[in-house]
Design a protein around this motif. Structure first.
Motif, short mmCIF file in Angstrom:
data_model
loop_
_atom_site.label_atom_id
_atom_site.label_comp_id
_atom_site.label_asym_id
_atom_site.label_seq_id
_atom_site.Cartn_x
_atom_site.Cartn_y
_atom_site.Cartn_z
N TYR A 167 24.68 6.79 6.76
CA TYR A 167 23.38 6.63 6.13
C TYR A 167 22.24 7.32 6.87
N ASP A 168 22.53 8.23 7.81
CA ASP A 168 21.49 8.93 8.56
C ASP A 168 20.53 9.68 7.63
N THR A 169 21.01 10.13 6.48
CA THR A 169 20.19 10.93 5.58
C THR A 169 19.44 10.09 4.55
N CYS A 170 19.60 8.78 4.58
CA CYS A 170 18.99 7.92 3.57
C CYS A 170 17.48 7.77 3.79
N VAL A 171 16.72 8.03 2.75
CA VAL A 171 15.26 7.83 2.76
C VAL A 171 14.88 7.20 1.42
N ALA A 172 14.08 6.14 1.46
CA ALA A 172 13.58 5.50 0.24
C ALA A 172 12.06 5.62 0.23
N GLY A 197 17.95 6.23 11.10
CA GLY A 197 17.98 7.37 12.00
C GLY A 197 16.60 7.71 12.56
N ASP A 198 16.24 8.98 12.53
CA ASP A 198 15.05 9.51 13.19
C ASP A 198 13.75 9.12 12.48
N PRO A 199 12.91 8.26 13.09
CA PRO A 199 11.63 7.89 12.47
C PRO A 199 10.61 9.02 12.49
N LEU A 201 3.69 2.55 11.32
CA LEU A 201 5.06 3.02 11.43
C LEU A 201 5.82 1.98 12.24
N VAL A 202 6.80 1.36 11.61
CA VAL A 202 7.62 0.34 12.24
C VAL A 202 8.95 1.00 12.56
N THR A 203 9.36 0.96 13.82
CA THR A 203 10.61 1.61 14.21
C THR A 203 11.55 0.62 14.85
N GLY A 204 12.81 1.01 14.89
CA GLY A 204 13.82 0.14 15.48
C GLY A 204 14.23 -0.99 14.57
N VAL A 205 14.00 -0.84 13.27
CA VAL A 205 14.42 -1.85 12.32
C VAL A 205 15.95 -1.89 12.36
N PRO A 206 16.56 -3.05 12.62
CA PRO A 206 18.01 -3.11 12.78
C PRO A 206 18.75 -2.57 11.56
N GLY A 207 19.87 -1.89 11.84
CA GLY A 207 20.73 -1.40 10.76
C GLY A 207 21.59 -2.53 10.23
N VAL A 208 22.61 -2.19 9.52
CA VAL A 208 23.52 -3.19 8.96
C VAL A 208 24.36 -3.77 10.10
N PRO A 209 24.36 -5.11 10.27
CA PRO A 209 25.11 -5.72 11.37
C PRO A 209 26.60 -5.39 11.32
N HIS A 210 27.20 -5.26 12.49
CA HIS A 210 28.64 -5.04 12.64
C HIS A 210 29.11 -3.78 11.90
N SER A 211 28.30 -2.74 11.98
CA SER A 211 28.68 -1.47 11.34
C SER A 211 28.14 -0.34 12.18
N ASN A 212 28.41 0.88 11.74
CA ASN A 212 27.89 2.05 12.45
C ASN A 212 26.60 2.55 11.82
N VAL A 213 25.91 1.72 11.04
CA VAL A 213 24.65 2.11 10.42
C VAL A 213 23.57 2.08 11.50
N PRO A 214 22.83 3.19 11.68
CA PRO A 214 21.82 3.25 12.73
C PRO A 214 20.62 2.37 12.42
N SER A 215 19.80 2.13 13.45
CA SER A 215 18.57 1.40 13.20
C SER A 215 17.67 2.24 12.31
N GLY A 216 16.68 1.61 11.72
CA GLY A 216 15.84 2.31 10.76
C GLY A 216 14.37 2.30 11.11
N TYR A 217 13.58 2.73 10.16
CA TYR A 217 12.13 2.80 10.30
C TYR A 217 11.51 2.54 8.95
#
Length: 147
Positions: free
Chosen positions: A25-30, A134-136, A101-117
């Motif tokens: 999900y590194d490329t995911c943007v909403a 990924g990258d904020p 800008l809020v950074t370090g929003v936790p990703g999906v628990p127990h997965s390889n989903v990176p933290s978000g922003y």
């Protein structure tokens, strides 16, 4: 009033349970745009103090909540979602409007989903949000490019 949300890239599906194996999900943007609500309270109700309290419940310390609260018009911003357990909050300017800008929003628990922003701002009666994983650093340039 209606709002709009567009998702781009490889984003998690709206379902319960763990993500598929290997999903990143590194490329995911909403991107979200919706009319701002207007809050009307009794004159003696301190909306800013209530907002500071809510920000502390969301994970900010008292000084962060006070600083952030002073930069916001809470009569039209009460609906901004501040993610719980975020690592940092930074006030930024987006096309002449104040945002956060809020950074370090936790990703999906127990997965390889990176933290978000999440980048949130209000301009001309509209509330905007850009969120992703990924990258904020990509949030502000993307926000500046919106027309």
């Amino acid at each position: 009033p209606a709002g709009v949300m567009a998702r781009y890239g490889d984003c998690p599906q709206e379902r319960h349970g763990p993500p598929p194996s290997g999903a990143r999900y590194d490329t995911c943007v909403a991107v979200v745009q919706a009319p701002t609500p207007t809050v009307v309270t009794q004159p003696e109700f301190d909306l800013r103090a209530a907002a500071e309290f809510g920000l502390q419940l969301a994970g900010m310390n008292a000084e962060q909540a006070r600083t952030f609260s002073q930069a916001i018009d809470w009569s039209s911003t009460i609906a901004i979602p501040i993610p719980r357990s975020a690592a940092s909050y930074e006030t930024v300017e987006v096309n002449g409007a104040k945002g956060v800008l809020v950074t370090g929003v936790p990703g999906v628990p127990h997965s390889n989903v990176p933290s978000g922003y999440a980048l949130l701002w209000i301009k001309n009666g509209m509330m905007y949000s850009i969120a992703g994983f990924g990258d904020p650093g990509q949030a502000l340039p993307l926000a500046q490019s919106l027309k």
